[in-house]
Structures are given as C-alpha cells and as structure tokens.
Design a protein around this motif. Structure first.
Motif, PDB file in Angstrom:
ATOM      1  N   ILE A   6       0.940  -1.281  -0.019  1.00 32.97           N
ATOM      2  CA  ILE A   6      -0.065  -0.043   0.076  1.00 32.97           C
ATOM      3  C   ILE A   6       0.892   1.194   0.147  1.00 32.97           C
ATOM      4  O   ILE A   6       0.471   2.234  -0.675  1.00 32.97           O
ATOM      5  CB  ILE A   6      -0.739   0.024   1.257  1.00 32.97           C
ATOM      6  N   LYS A   9       2.408   1.698  -3.400  1.00 31.77           N
ATOM      7  CA  LYS A   9       1.525   2.160  -4.426  1.00 31.77           C
ATOM      8  C   LYS A   9       1.400   3.623  -4.103  1.00 31.77           C
ATOM      9  O   LYS A   9       1.350   4.293  -5.158  1.00 31.77           O
ATOM     10  CB  LYS A   9       0.120   1.478  -4.126  1.00 31.77           C
ATOM     11  N   ARG A  13       1.970   6.600  -7.046  1.00 33.69           N
ATOM     12  CA  ARG A  13       1.173   7.744  -7.261  1.00 33.69           C
ATOM     13  C   ARG A  13       1.707   9.043  -7.249  1.00 33.69           C
ATOM     14  O   ARG A  13       1.428   9.763  -8.016  1.00 33.69           O
ATOM     15  CB  ARG A  13      -0.314   7.505  -6.736  1.00 33.69           C
ATOM     16  N   GLU A 257      -8.824   8.595  -2.211  1.00 32.27           N
ATOM     17  CA  GLU A 257      -9.055   7.090  -2.071  1.00 32.27           C
ATOM     18  C   GLU A 257     -10.509   6.718  -1.796  1.00 32.27           C
ATOM     19  O   GLU A 257     -11.304   6.038  -2.445  1.00 32.27           O
ATOM     20  CB  GLU A 257      -8.205   6.202  -1.441  1.00 32.27           C
ATOM     21  N   GLU A 260     -12.466   8.199  -4.708  1.00 29.85           N
ATOM     22  CA  GLU A 260     -12.469   7.384  -5.932  1.00 29.85           C
ATOM     23  C   GLU A 260     -13.091   5.918  -5.767  1.00 29.85           C
ATOM     24  O   GLU A 260     -13.367   5.155  -6.497  1.00 29.85           O
ATOM     25  CB  GLU A 260     -10.933   7.067  -6.226  1.00 29.85           C
ATOM     26  N   GLY A 261     -13.429   5.768  -4.342  1.00 32.18           N
ATOM     27  CA  GLY A 261     -14.026   4.304  -4.210  1.00 32.18           C
ATOM     28  C   GLY A 261     -13.048   3.197  -3.844  1.00 32.18           C
ATOM     29  O   GLY A 261     -13.420   2.202  -3.435  1.00 32.18           O
ATOM     30  N   THR A 262     -11.799   3.600  -4.074  1.00 34.62           N
ATOM     31  CA  THR A 262     -10.648   2.383  -3.927  1.00 34.62           C
ATOM     32  C   THR A 262     -10.610   2.157  -2.275  1.00 34.62           C
ATOM     33  O   THR A 262     -10.223   0.834  -1.953  1.00 34.62           O
ATOM     34  CB  THR A 262      -9.460   2.948  -4.450  1.00 34.62           C
ATOM     35  N   ALA A 264     -13.048   1.858  -0.134  1.00 38.21           N
ATOM     36  CA  ALA A 264     -14.009   1.128   0.371  1.00 38.21           C
ATOM     37  C   ALA A 264     -13.660  -0.213  -0.324  1.00 38.21           C
ATOM     38  O   ALA A 264     -14.088  -1.235   0.198  1.00 38.21           O
ATOM     39  CB  ALA A 264     -15.107   1.484  -0.300  1.00 38.21           C
ATOM     40  N   ARG A 265     -13.115  -0.430  -1.791  1.00 36.19           N
ATOM     41  CA  ARG A 265     -12.706  -1.588  -2.193  1.00 36.19           C
ATOM     42  C   ARG A 265     -11.769  -2.284  -1.481  1.00 36.19           C
ATOM     43  O   ARG A 265     -11.682  -3.475  -1.261  1.00 36.19           O
ATOM     44  CB  ARG A 265     -12.487  -1.339  -3.783  1.00 36.19           C
ATOM     45  N   LEU A 266     -10.626  -1.326  -1.022  1.00 36.33           N
ATOM     46  CA  LEU A 266      -9.552  -2.009   0.040  1.00 36.33           C
ATOM     47  C   LEU A 266     -10.290  -2.769   1.235  1.00 36.33           C
ATOM     48  O   LEU A 266      -9.913  -3.632   1.432  1.00 36.33           O
ATOM     49  CB  LEU A 266      -8.734  -0.983   0.457  1.00 36.33           C
ATOM     50  N   PHE A 267     -11.413  -2.354   1.723  1.00 42.43           N
ATOM     51  CA  PHE A 267     -11.867  -2.678   2.770  1.00 42.43           C
ATOM     52  C   PHE A 267     -12.636  -4.097   2.457  1.00 42.43           C
ATOM     53  O   PHE A 267     -12.886  -4.684   3.392  1.00 42.43           O
ATOM     54  CB  PHE A 267     -12.983  -1.481   3.726  1.00 42.43           C
ATOM     55  N   THR A 268     -12.885  -4.286   1.153  1.00 43.68           N
ATOM     56  CA  THR A 268     -13.469  -5.445   0.955  1.00 43.68           C
ATOM     57  C   THR A 268     -12.767  -6.671   0.735  1.00 43.68           C
ATOM     58  O   THR A 268     -13.120  -7.907   0.604  1.00 43.68           O
ATOM     59  CB  THR A 268     -14.489  -5.120  -0.399  1.00 43.68           C
TER      60      THR A 268
ATOM     61  N   SER B  50     -20.402  -7.490   1.619  1.00 39.97           N
ATOM     62  CA  SER B  50     -18.811  -7.506   1.348  1.00 39.97           C
ATOM     63  C   SER B  50     -17.902  -6.998   2.510  1.00 39.97           C
ATOM     64  O   SER B  50     -16.778  -6.544   2.681  1.00 39.97           O
ATOM     65  CB  SER B  50     -18.583  -6.718   0.038  1.00 39.97           C
ATOM     66  N   LEU B  52     -18.395  -4.117   4.120  1.00 39.98           N
ATOM     67  CA  LEU B  52     -18.165  -2.539   4.410  1.00 39.98           C
ATOM     68  C   LEU B  52     -19.069  -2.036   5.616  1.00 39.98           C
ATOM     69  O   LEU B  52     -18.868  -1.046   6.153  1.00 39.98           O
ATOM     70  CB  LEU B  52     -18.610  -1.934   3.156  1.00 39.98           C
ATOM     71  N   ALA B  86     -13.658   1.641  -9.241  1.00 36.99           N
ATOM     72  CA  ALA B  86     -12.956   1.796  -7.956  1.00 36.99           C
ATOM     73  C   ALA B  86     -11.514   1.309  -8.371  1.00 36.99           C
ATOM     74  O   ALA B  86     -10.940   0.250  -8.153  1.00 36.99           O
ATOM     75  CB  ALA B  86     -13.430   0.932  -6.753  1.00 36.99           C
ATOM     76  N   ASP B  90      -4.032   6.699 -12.223  1.00 36.11           N
ATOM     77  CA  ASP B  90      -2.789   7.114 -12.602  1.00 36.11           C
ATOM     78  C   ASP B  90      -1.742   5.959 -12.488  1.00 36.11           C
ATOM     79  O   ASP B  90      -0.711   5.929 -12.944  1.00 36.11           O
ATOM     80  CB  ASP B  90      -2.227   8.037 -11.696  1.00 36.11           C
ATOM     81  N   PHE B  99      -1.653  -4.894  -7.939  1.00 40.40           N
ATOM     82  CA  PHE B  99      -1.940  -4.184  -6.827  1.00 40.40           C
ATOM     83  C   PHE B  99      -3.047  -4.999  -5.970  1.00 40.40           C
ATOM     84  O   PHE B  99      -3.113  -5.481  -4.744  1.00 40.40           O
ATOM     85  CB  PHE B  99      -2.160  -2.748  -6.837  1.00 40.40           C
ATOM     86  N   TRP B 100      -4.319  -4.976  -6.649  1.00 37.76           N
ATOM     87  CA  TRP B 100      -5.445  -5.570  -6.058  1.00 37.76           C
ATOM     88  C   TRP B 100      -5.161  -7.332  -5.991  1.00 37.76           C
ATOM     89  O   TRP B 100      -5.731  -7.821  -4.985  1.00 37.76           O
ATOM     90  CB  TRP B 100      -6.796  -5.479  -6.980  1.00 37.76           C
TER      91      TRP B 100
END
Lengths: 426, 311
Positions: A6, A9, A13, A257, A260-262, A264-268, B50, B52, B86, B90, B99-100
């Motif tokens: 993280i 990354k 950026r 983040e 951008e929604g990322t 929340a996505r990280l939290f999933t 999920s 959240l 999401a 860049d 990364f994911w």
C-alpha cells in the motif's frame, strides 16, 4: 507485506503526480533559486560595477621657486589614471572646463574634475577658498561621491605632508639642527609615496596595509560566507515549509481514495483496516524522507549549501519528517474531502509557517522577541531551530533539545490523527 | 453448503431502516439476481455482505463464513465489483491488477500469470500498460471486474456493473458473467434492469423498500402473476382524470401513473383494452399511444408493489 504494498502504491502515485512533484521538489528549489539569483551577487563579494568615467582638467602649474617637484594638481590627476583603479575608473584628460562640461552634458563622462590654475600656489599659501571643481551627471550618485572622496583624500594627504614637514622642522630646530630646505622636496615625495601606497594597500590588500583594522572575532556562523549562510537558511525554510505541505498532501491520498471508491474496495479485501491505515501512514513518512533527501542533495549541488555534520543533519531530518508527517495526518483527520483539504493545507500551513519563522529567518536583526516566542509553540519553529543549529555547524548533542521537542510534538499530533482516522473508518 | 446465505438481515441508519429482515440464498455455481428500483436496499445489502457495513441485525454468510463473526474468511472467498469504477487512474491496467491481487494475498509468479489470465478474460491484454485514466468507461468497467477475479473467488458480487456504459461493453460484461458462472463461480448480480436479471439469473430476489418481496426462479416469479399482461399508455391529459374509472374496470389487476405514462396490469388485454378506450373517451382524455407487453419481471414488480420498476 500488504502494508508495504500500500505504501509503495501511494509513493508511485505521488511521484507520478506533476502537482505533487512540483510542490515537493520543484517549488522549494525554484523559490530558493529566485532568492539566490536576486541576492547572490550582493552577498558573494563578487561585486561587478560599471566603470566610472572621469574627465580631468588639470590647469595647475608649479609656482616659481616652489619646493615641490610637481604641482599638486598632477598628483590629483595621476590618482585617476593609477593602474590600481583602472578596473573601475576610466579617466581621460580635457583641455579646459568648457570641453569637460560639454562631455558631462553629453554623458560621455559621468564626472569632471577641474583643477584650477595656480591651485598649488594658492593651497600652499593657506587660502581658504581654493577649490577643486567637480561637475557630475545629475542622474549619477555613487560615481561622483567616489570621485569627491578621492580628491578629498589626496588634498588631505598634501595637507598631511605639510604637517609632517612642519613637525620635522620643529623637531630638528629643537635639537639645534638647522633643516636643509633643499631636502623638502624629497621629504614631501617620500611622504606622498608612502601615503599613496598606504591608501592603495588599504583598498586592495587590507591585510598587507600599514594600518590593519582588526575586528573582534565573530561566531562560527558569521565566519562562513554570507551567501552560503543565507542560502542555507533560505533552503531550510523552503524545505521545512514544503515538507509539511507534502506530509498533508500525502495523507490526503486517503481522502482521494475515499472519493475514488478504492478505499471502500480495499476494505472489501482480506486486508485489515489497521494494515491499510499503517500503509498510508508509512507512505507519508517515506515521501517526506525522500523529499528531504532530494532537496538536501539538490541544495548542496545547486547552491553549495553545507548542511552540517552528519549527526546533526540526521537529527534535523528525522525531526522534520516526524513533525511534518504528524501534522499532516492530524490536519487531514479533521478534513472531510479533498475540496476542504486544499484550503486547510494551503492556508493552515502557510500561517503556521509564517508563525514558525520560515519566511523571516533572513531578516537582518531578526524579528521581535514576541514573534520569536510564538515559534516555540509551532512545530515548524522547532524544526527550523534544529536546521539553524545544524547549518551553524553545531554538534549533534546541541540539537537534542529541538530534536526531542519536535519529535514529541510530531508523536502527539500523529497519535491524535491515528485515533481520529480509526474512529472514522472503524 | 450454500454459497450465499442471507438470514433476516437488517440495517438501520438512525431511524431509517434501509434493509428489513432480508433473506435469500444462492447455491454454489448459480447466478442470483438481486432486482429492485433505486433505493430498494440492494447496495446496502451488498455492503453488508462484502464487509463494508456491519448489520444491525441478522447475519449473512459467504461459503459458510459469517460476515459478522469471521469477516476475513468471508472476504477471502469473495470478489466485489463496486457499482462505481474503483481503480487508480494514474496506474496502468496491469499495475492496478497486480496491486489488487496483492491485496488478496497473491504474490510472485502466481500473481503475474493470474494477471495475464484476467487481462485475457477482460480483453485488455494489448492495453495493459496504458493508464486506466485514459480508458473509456466500458474499458474501466472491465478492469473493475477483472480486479475482483484475480484470486479466483468462490463468490463474486457485482453491483450494477453495466450502469452508464455503451451497449458493446455491456454485452461484453454480460458475456463475462456467463463465462465466470460456467467456470463455477457463484455470482450475485444486482441490477435495476429486469432484462439483465432475466438473462443471467438462475434465481432472482426482488427488493423494494428494504424488503425482499419475492424470491424464486424467473419462471416461478412470472407464474405468480398468472397470465397478466402489461399495457403502457400515453395520454394527452393528466392521468388522474381517468385513473379511477380505469381501476374500476373488471380485469384490471393494477394500475400506476408516472410522468404522464400509465402502466396497467390486466388479465386479458383483448377484453380490457376497448374498455380502457371507452372510459378515456367518456372522461375526455385521448390515448396517444399504446404498448402491450407479455408478462415479465417488471410486470411482477408492478403486481407486487403497485409501482413500475423504473420508479
């Protein structure tokens, strides 16, 4: 491992963002560079000055039966043609006052020095109103003042020569010796030569002059070149200001983040929230460290800044990193969106930077005590104290107080920020 | 073991109950469509599945792992495709996927080869080095899906993945979903497009106002409303002038008026349609267009709620 992923990354950026690079590295170097170019020539001692154009009208003549070998006017004239001043005075002869005045009017010369007829005779006879006329271009100020000083100096030398002969004669008579008047010209010449050489040495080689001025020894800081000292402090101020901005801006990535929604996505993903937050914090620390190192190397290469001993530099840099990251994390923990974050960082850090003395450290005589006292409550003020000591060549031990105060401030701010973020993303 | 099992799930925000006792399930290897209008509670339900949001009551499990008691295990079995893209604009498509993948615990050669596979699946192998910020909306959606597939999850949740994209990308995504399902993945697919739910889903749960109001196969849901036909009418005047008269006509099971359009659910369109015209004529209202649609999921929703799905 995910923490490092993280952080890496976020670093990637950051270093791909033209804005971030601009604020991290380009802006502080550019601002320091501007100051360098604005004040560099004034403080480096490498003074380049346009040559003073002097026209000389020497109508003086040696009176009959004078003890002197040459009229005083010749000495005044020769002063402007001396090789020791040729780099900053360009002299030329004019036959009469009219032609010299015309040359001044046409700006062919800046100053005209007109030595009247019988100047020597009248001066030696003790006339009070005997004058050397100086006519100058009214748009000039420094050149005419220099020329006037030179003429005054030469006339004083002649007067000094007279006093010297008078004293010699009195001493000889007091000892029952009759002075030989035929020796007067050689005495005056010897005095004149000595005085001219003395003035020349005093101007060009003060350390070799007959009279050496000795000032009390200054502190270490004052013995370093004034430009290097000023640039060191300026660069440190810019580095501190932008380090704090970078700390906040890097932490703002968490808001980006979120938008951008990322986040929340990280939290999933099967990644704990502690790891995610720790990764973000690590990115802030790494970014500020890298920024500091880059600016220090660039400052050394571009402006010749001597940052101090390795131990002092390490302490000052660590203090800067902890405080900048801590304040950045604290400020952003109160901010809801990147739109809010811009003004908070820009405004808040500028005010704190001003109060911390980042923009006023080079003001001659310093700021009022009350203002300096405010800096004791501002992290930037303590970081600046550390760098000031390091730049002054202080040993690492002398930096311990600012180091400990700054790190303590940074840890407190960081801890509050972490609590705020953990509550927010619980 | 059920791939997804939702039991009496509840979520409140203050006094507002976003999800009320929702229950549904999906077997391994099936596509479950979660259908409902905007604000029905679909996204809140998915957020709880999920990890959240923490449920206010009830529970849900992914591959037998409770999302409240063992969230880390549940997340490992789950891939989530968020409604909005999401991704990091860049970073390149490949950098995003790497990364994911790492966030799901993949590393080294395994990660690299899996990224290659996913790029192939989403059809972006030749654009893998381009920054995602330069992609079209459809391409971003495909990377958005790809990021959820890296760890080969047992269950994939897709939250309205086709909103706002071009027909070509939409088709590509729907084909992807079918392909993933054929490979054995369980898919929970939320949408407010009933055609998508009908095309993809083995089972469908219909949500409205926080409740699951119907659950079953597509055919079973259609059978709930018998042979009722949907008639869409456009009028030259306000529907209120004639709405009561139409409701009173025998054979009209339900009627709803929104934005100048009237939707009626009728038992026998051949018999009812002339009566609708008669009543309109008596009320001095002119019918300007008529559409007749055989029973479908939208008809089911209208039957169950008295409102059109588009509401």
């Amino acid at each position: 491992m995910k923490i490092i992923d993280i952080a890496f990354k976020d670093l990637t950026r950051s270093f791909r963002s033209a804005f971030a690079i601009g604020m991290m590295v380009v802006a502080p170097l550019m601002l320091t560079g501007l100051i360098y170019f604005a004040f560099g020539s004034m403080t480096s001692g490498d003074v380049s000055m346009t040559a003073i154009k002097v026209g000389v009208v020497n109508a003086d003549q040696l009176p009959p039966e004078s003890v002197l070998d040459a009229p005083i006017g010749d000495n005044i004239r020769s002063m402007f043609f001396d090789e020791s001043v040729e780099s900053w005075i360009t002299a030329s002869d004019y036959p009469d006052e009219t032609s010299a005045r015309t040359a001044v009017d046409r700006q062919e010369i800046g100053v005209a020095v007109m030595i009247p007829q019988n100047f020597t005779e009248r001066y030696l006879s003790g006339e009070q109103d005997v004058q050397v006329l100086i006519v100058s271009d009214p748009t000039l100020s420094i050149g005419p003042a220099v020329v006037e000083d030179m003429v005054t100096m030469m006339v004083d030398a002649v007067a000094g020569g007279g006093v010297a002969i008078q004293t010699v004669m009195e001493r000889l008579e007091a000892n029952g010796i009759q002075p030989d008047s035929s020796q007067f010209p050689s005495w005056i010449e010897r005095y004149g030569n000595w005085y001219r050489d003395f003035q020349r040495d005093l101007f060009h080689h003060p350390d070799k002059a007959a009279l050496v001025l000795v000032a009390p020894p200054a502190g270490d800081a004052q013995t370093t070149a004034p430009l290097a000292q000023m640039m060191g402090l300026t660069m440190a101020g810019q580095m501190i200001f932008f380090a704090f901005f970078t700390g906040g801006n890097s932490m703002m990535s968490i808001l980006r983040e979120e938008e951008e929604g990322t986040l929340a996505r990280l939290f999933t993903t099967p990644t704990s929230r502690t790891s995610i937050l720790t990764g973000k914090f690590m990115a802030v620390f790494l970014t500020v460290i890298l920024q500091g190192l880059v600016l220090m190397v660039a400052g050394r290469l571009a402006f010749g800044i001597q940052w101090g001993s390795p131990g002092s530099v390490v302490l000052a840099l660590i203090a800067q990193v902890v405080a900048a990251s801590g304040l950045g994390i604290l400020l952003i923990s109160f901010v809801k969106s990147t739109k809010q974050g811009g003004p908070v960082l820009g405004g808040g850090l500028t005010i704190l930077g001003m109060l911390g003395g980042l923009f006023t450290m080079n003001i001659p005589g310093g700021m009022p005590e009350a203002f300096n006292a405010i800096g004791n409550f501002i992290p930037q003020g303590w970081v600046l104290k550390g760098w000031r000591l390091a730049l002054d060549g202080a040993a690492a031990g002398e930096l311990l107080l600012p180091f400990m105060v700054t790190v303590a401030m940074g840890i407190v701010m960081f801890s509050i920020g972490v609590v705020m973020f953990r509550r927010r993303f619980a | 073991m059920k791939a997804i099992e939702v039991t009496n799930l509840k979520k409140s925000f203050g006094a507002f109950q976003a999800v009320r006792d929702a229950s549904f399930m999906a077997d391994s290897g099936e596509v479950l469509g979660l259908l409902g209008p905007n604000g029905a509670g679909k996204s809140t339900t998915i957020s709880m599945l999920s990890g959240l949001l923490m449920p206010t009551g009830g529970d849900a499990s992914i591959m037998g792992h409770s999302v409240t008691k063992d969230p880390e295990a549940a997340k490992k079995s789950l891939g989530v495709v968020p409604q909005d893209v999401a991704l990091y604009p860049d970073l390149s498509a490949r950098e995003n996927l790497v990364f994911w993948g790492k966030m799901y615990g993949l590393r080294g050669a395994g990660l690299s080869s899996r990224v290659d596979e996913v790029l192939e699946i989403i059809g972006l192998t030749d654009r893998q080095k381009d920054h995602v910020g330069r992609f079209s909306g459809g391409m971003k959606r495909r990377v958005n899906i790809g990021a959820a597939l890296l760890h080969k999850p047992d269950v994939v949740i897709m939250d309205e993945p086709t909103v706002g994209i071009d027909p070509q990308s939409r088709r590509h995504i729907l084909d992807n979903v079918k392909e993933l399902n054929q490979q054995g993945m369980t898919v929970l697919y939320t949408t407010h497009y009933m055609e998508e739910a009908a095309e993809l889903s083995h089972h469908i749960a219909i949500m409205d106002k926080g409740r699951v109001i119907a659950y079953g196969t597509h055919d079973a849901l259609i059978k709930m409303i018998g042979e009722q036909t949907r008639i869409d009418l456009t009028l030259n005047a306000e529907a209120e002038k004639v709405l009561d008269a139409w409701r009173a006509i025998e054979g009209v099971a339900g009627i709803d008026a929104t934005d100048g359009k009237v939707t009626a659910l009728v038992d026998d369109s051949n018999r009812v349609l002339p009566r609708l015209f008669d009543a309109a004529s008596k009320a001095n209202v002119r019918i300007t267009s008529v559409g007749i649609q055989e029973p479908n999921l939208e008809t089911v929703f209208l039957h169950l709620t008295g409102r059109a799905l588009r509401d």
